[in-house]
Design an enzyme around this catalytic site. Structure first.
Site, PDB file in Angstrom:
ATOM      1  N   ASN A  87     -22.902 -30.522 -18.891  1.00  0.00           N
ATOM      2  CA  ASN A  87     -22.656 -29.243 -17.610  1.00  0.00           C
ATOM      3  C   ASN A  87     -22.492 -28.860 -18.108  1.00  0.00           C
ATOM      4  O   ASN A  87     -20.769 -28.707 -18.284  1.00  0.00           O
ATOM      5  CB  ASN A  87     -22.037 -30.373 -16.552  1.00  0.00           C
ATOM      6  CG  ASN A  87     -22.495 -29.453 -14.964  1.00  0.00           C
ATOM      7  OD1 ASN A  87     -21.995 -27.997 -15.579  1.00  0.00           O
ATOM      8  ND2 ASN A  87     -22.340 -29.989 -13.680  1.00  0.00           N
ATOM      9  N   ASN A  88     -22.746 -27.041 -18.511  1.00  0.00           N
ATOM     10  CA  ASN A  88     -21.583 -26.384 -18.147  1.00  0.00           C
ATOM     11  C   ASN A  88     -20.187 -26.130 -17.864  1.00  0.00           C
ATOM     12  O   ASN A  88     -20.124 -24.981 -18.978  1.00  0.00           O
ATOM     13  CB  ASN A  88     -22.049 -24.414 -17.972  1.00  0.00           C
ATOM     14  CG  ASN A  88     -23.780 -24.412 -19.368  1.00  0.00           C
ATOM     15  OD1 ASN A  88     -23.888 -25.389 -20.403  1.00  0.00           O
ATOM     16  ND2 ASN A  88     -24.122 -23.661 -19.771  1.00  0.00           N
ATOM     17  N   LYS A 109     -20.810 -19.654  -9.607  1.00  0.00           N
ATOM     18  CA  LYS A 109     -20.360 -19.574 -10.710  1.00  0.00           C
ATOM     19  C   LYS A 109     -19.282 -19.066 -10.398  1.00  0.00           C
ATOM     20  O   LYS A 109     -18.540 -19.377 -11.277  1.00  0.00           O
ATOM     21  CB  LYS A 109     -21.185 -18.190 -11.809  1.00  0.00           C
ATOM     22  CG  LYS A 109     -21.270 -18.341 -13.451  1.00  0.00           C
ATOM     23  CD  LYS A 109     -21.801 -19.798 -13.794  1.00  0.00           C
ATOM     24  CE  LYS A 109     -21.523 -20.026 -15.638  1.00  0.00           C
ATOM     25  NZ  LYS A 109     -21.819 -20.644 -15.921  1.00  0.00           N
ATOM     26  N   TYR A 119       1.152  -1.339  -0.378  1.00  0.00           N
ATOM     27  CA  TYR A 119       0.166   0.025  -0.028  1.00  0.00           C
ATOM     28  C   TYR A 119       0.901   1.480  -0.052  1.00  0.00           C
ATOM     29  O   TYR A 119       2.094   1.030  -0.781  1.00  0.00           O
ATOM     30  CB  TYR A 119      -1.179  -0.305   1.200  1.00  0.00           C
ATOM     31  CG  TYR A 119      -2.088   0.697   1.128  1.00  0.00           C
ATOM     32  CD1 TYR A 119      -2.848   1.165   0.092  1.00  0.00           C
ATOM     33  CD2 TYR A 119      -2.298   1.121   1.816  1.00  0.00           C
ATOM     34  CE1 TYR A 119      -3.710   1.280  -0.455  1.00  0.00           C
ATOM     35  CE2 TYR A 119      -3.313   2.740   2.254  1.00  0.00           C
ATOM     36  CZ  TYR A 119      -4.103   2.372   0.989  1.00  0.00           C
ATOM     37  OH  TYR A 119      -5.032   3.365   0.773  1.00  0.00           O
ATOM     38  N   ASP A 155     -24.887 -19.275 -21.075  1.00  0.00           N
ATOM     39  CA  ASP A 155     -26.913 -19.845 -20.692  1.00  0.00           C
ATOM     40  C   ASP A 155     -26.277 -20.759 -22.920  1.00  0.00           C
ATOM     41  O   ASP A 155     -27.340 -21.311 -23.257  1.00  0.00           O
ATOM     42  CB  ASP A 155     -27.483 -19.408 -20.505  1.00  0.00           C
ATOM     43  CG  ASP A 155     -27.505 -18.886 -19.109  1.00  0.00           C
ATOM     44  OD1 ASP A 155     -27.823 -20.055 -18.137  1.00  0.00           O
ATOM     45  OD2 ASP A 155     -27.379 -18.133 -19.554  1.00  0.00           O
ATOM     46  N   GLY A 173     -34.923 -20.869 -27.011  1.00  0.00           N
ATOM     47  CA  GLY A 173     -34.849 -19.106 -26.328  1.00  0.00           C
ATOM     48  C   GLY A 173     -33.100 -19.103 -26.783  1.00  0.00           C
ATOM     49  O   GLY A 173     -32.233 -19.831 -27.741  1.00  0.00           O
ATOM     50  N   ALA A 174     -32.523 -18.956 -25.815  1.00  0.00           N
ATOM     51  CA  ALA A 174     -31.017 -18.676 -26.185  1.00  0.00           C
ATOM     52  C   ALA A 174     -30.643 -19.891 -25.861  1.00  0.00           C
ATOM     53  O   ALA A 174     -29.483 -20.295 -26.866  1.00  0.00           O
ATOM     54  CB  ALA A 174     -30.958 -18.506 -24.092  1.00  0.00           C
ATOM     55  N   ALA A 175     -30.367 -21.029 -24.976  1.00  0.00           N
ATOM     56  CA  ALA A 175     -29.403 -22.101 -25.194  1.00  0.00           C
ATOM     57  C   ALA A 175     -29.732 -22.923 -26.947  1.00  0.00           C
ATOM     58  O   ALA A 175     -29.038 -23.883 -27.455  1.00  0.00           O
ATOM     59  CB  ALA A 175     -29.300 -23.411 -24.622  1.00  0.00           C
TER      60      ALA A 175
END
Length: 392
Positions: free
Chosen positions: A320-321, A98, A43, A166, A200-202
Site C-alpha cells: 500500500n502506497n 489522497k 485579517y 504511482d 508502465g509507471a509502476a
C-alpha cells in the site's frame, strides 16, 4: 470488500456514497477569529504588515503562510486506480482521498488540483504559474508514458519536491516488502532474479529501484514480451532500461521469464497461469499487485511460493502506497529539500522495512497501513537522506 485491522468487512453503496457526499475535505482556520482584536490580527489591518514583509523578502512566505508545507495533489484523470482514463472530474474523489491520507499519515495539508488538459507542457505551465501557492507536488494517476515526461519536466521547472506516487510510492513499498520477505526467508536480493510484469509507471519505477538496491538481475516484461536490447518498437523509457535488465539474455514471453525466477512482481492486468508460478525457483516470492484482480489469486500462488503479497487489503501483505508517500513528502519538506532523490526513496524503503522487522512473518512482511510508527520513521529517514544527498 475491504479490511480494517486485517478483518474483512462488507461495504454498501449507501455508506460509501453518503461518506463522499459534499466531498471529503474542508478548510479550517488555525488563527482565532473570536473577537475584533483577533479579527484585526488575522485579517485587516494586521495582515497587511505580513504581506509587506513578504513582498520585501519572498522567503518569508514559507514561514508566514501555509504554502511552504502545502502539497498539491495533481492529476489529469487519465490513469485512475483500476478505472483508467475517466477524466479530471471523476478523478477528484480519489484526489480528495489522497489529500486526506496526507493529513492523517503525514500531518501535511494538501489540496487536490485536477486539470482539464492532458498536454504535458500545459500542465507544467499551469503548475509553474501556481507555484507561489504550494510547496510540493504529488502527481497522481497520470498515464504512461506521459507521466515520465511530465515528472521530469516538472522537476526541472519547479524548485520544490515533485514525485509521481504511482511510480515511486509503489516502488518504495515494493522494495520494503521484498526486504521483509527476504529477511523471513533468509535470502539476499543480490542473489535473486526478479521478474517485473508491466512496463508502465509502476513497473519502470520498481525496476529502477530494485536495480539501485542491488538486485542480482531484473527481467522486465511488457505486453509484447521480455524487454531486451535491440528489440524493435521500444519507447525511450524502455530503451533506457533494456541494457540494464535481462542480464541472462532471455527472449520470449512471461512464461520464459518466470522459469527459475526467484521473485515475481506483477503490475499489469495480465493474468498468470498457475503452471508459470510453479515453474519459479523453490522458495519464491510472488507480489501480484494489480487491483482489483491480482495477476494470480493469492491462494493459488501460495501453493508454490513461500511469500505472497497483493495490492488488496483483504489479503495478507498489502503493498500500500500510504506506507510511503506521506512520510516521503513530510521528510522532504522537513529538510527543506528541493528534490526527491533516489537516496531518499531508498531510505524510505529501509525505514518501512525496519518498522516491519519488529513483527516479521510470512504473512506480515510490511507494516499495517494504519501503523502510526511508519509516517514519522519514514519522514526522519528521508530528511536525513536529503541532507546526505546535498538537496536539503
Amino acid at each position: 470488500m475491504t479490511a480494517v485491522n486485517d478483518t474483512p468487512v462488507q461495504l454498501t453503496d449507501d455508506e460509501i456514497f453518503t461518506a463522499h457526499e459534499g466531498g471529503k475535505l474542508a478548510v479550517g482556520a488555525t488563527a482565532s477569529l473570536a473577537d475584533p482584536r483577533a479579527l484585526s490580527i488575522a485579517y485587516t489591518p494586521g495582515v497587511a504588515r505580513v504581506s509587506r514583509a513578504i513582498a520585501a523578502d519572498p522567503s518569508l512566505a514559507d514561514r508566514y503562510t501555509w504554502a511552504g508545507r502545502l502539497v498539491a495533489v495533481v492529476s489529469d484523470g487519465t490513469a485512475v486506480l483500476g478505472l483508467g482514463d475517466i477524466g479530471p472530474r471523476a478523478s477528484l474523489p480519489v484526489m480528495e482521498g489522497k489529500a486526506a491520507l496526507f493529513k492523517a499519515f503525514g500531518g501535511l495539508d494538501s489540496i487536490p488540483l485536477v486539470l482539464d488538459t492532458t498536454d504535458v507542457d500545459e500542465i507544467v505551465e499551469t503548475l509553474v504559474r501556481l507555484r507561489p501557492s504550494f510547496g510540493a507536488v504529488n502527481l497522481e494517476d497520470v498515464s504512461a508514458p506521459r507521466c515520465f515526461e511530465l515528472e521530469a519536466k516538472l522537476i526541472e521547472a519547479l524548485d520544490v519536491p515533485v514525485m509521481h506516487d504511482d511510480q515511486h510510492g509503489t516502488a518504495v513499498v515494493t522494495l520494503a516488502a521484498l526486504r521483509g520477505a527476504n529477511t523471513v526467508l533468509g535470502k539476499d536480493i543480490a542473489d535473486q532474479r526478479v521478474v517485473v510484469s508491466g512496463a508502465g509507471a509502476a513497473g519502470v519505477a520498481i525496476t529502477r529501484i530494485l536495480l539501485a538496491a542491488g538486485a542480482g538481475e531484473v527481467t522486465l516484461v511488457d505486453s509484447r514480451g521480455i524487454i531486451h536490447a535491440g528489440r524493435a518498437g521500444l519507447n525511450p523509457v524502455k530503451e533506457q532500461l533494456a541494457p540494464l535488465t535481462n542480464g541472462s539474455g532471455l527472449r520470449g514471453g512471461l512464461d520464459v521469464a518466470l522459469r527459475g525466477a526467484d521473485v515475481f512482481v506483477g503490475v499489469s492486468s495480465a493474468q498468470v497461469p498457475e503452471e508459470q508460478v510453479a515453474s519459479m525457483a523453490a522458495g519464491s516470492v510472488v507480489f501480484a499487485l494489480s487491483n482489483p484482480d491480482p495477476e494470480v489469486h493469492p491462494e493459488v500462488a501460495a501453493r508454490h511460493a513461500a511469500v505472497v503479497a497483493t495490492g488488496r487489503s483483504d489479503f495478507p501483505n498489502q503493498i500500500n502506497n500510504v506506507l510511503a508517500f506521506p512520510g516521503i513528502f513530510r521528510g522532504a519538506l522537513d529538510a527543506g529539500a528541493r528534490r526527491i532523490t533516489e537516496g531518499m526513496k531508498l531510505a524510505a524503503a529501509g525505514a518501512i522495512a525496519a518498522v516491519a522487522a519488529e513483527d516479521l512473518a510470512v504473512d506480515r512482511i510490511v507494516p499495517s497501513a494504519l501503523d502510526p510508527r511508519v509516517g514519522p520513521e519514514v519522514a526522519a529517514a528521508v530528511a536525513l537522506a536529503a541532507a546526505e544527498d546535498g538537496v536539503a
